[in-house]
Design a protein around this motif. Structure first.
Motif: not given
Length: 119
Positions: A79-80, A92-94, A99-100
């Motif tokens: 998913x990441x 960008x958050x991923x 955690x990613x």
């Protein structure tokens, strides 16, 4: 009950309990659905030439990954990878999340081990 009868009962009980433990561990190792394994092998074949040898190597590879990384971790990393390709703030958050990055690192370590063992 005689001593021999008691021993037989104990041995049978231990065999049954041991078998249950092996089945549980096998289920834990084999928690990847067939579809996920198939998708991985198909993608791996495309990247490695679609030969008989590649089928064996790619099948081996997903088995190694499955033995090192729980399916939940595999789904998270996939998913990441997918979401990090999205442009803008969401992607960008991923790309920047700790955690990613951790999930990707786990997958990459498992893939590296699979590469060493299978290719």
């Amino acid at each position: 009950m005689t001593l021999a009868g008691s021993m037989r009962l104990i041995v049978c009980t231990l065999v049954v309990l041991g078998g249950m433990g092996l089945a549980t561990r096998a289920d834990e190792v084999n928690d990847y659905p067939t579809v996920a394994r198939s998708e991985y092998v198909f993608g791996c074949l495309k990247a490695n030439g679609e030969t008989r040898q590649a089928i064996n190597q790619c099948s081996c590879s997903i088995d190694v990954i499955a033995s090192l990384l729980p399916y939940e971790g595999y789904v998270t990393a996939e998913t990441v990878l997918s979401m990090s390709q999205v442009r803008g703030n969401l992607g960008g958050q991923f790309r920047s999340s700790e955690q990613a990055t951790g999930a990707l690192n786990e997958l990459r370590r498992a893939q590296a081990e699979a590469e060493v063992r299978c290719f």
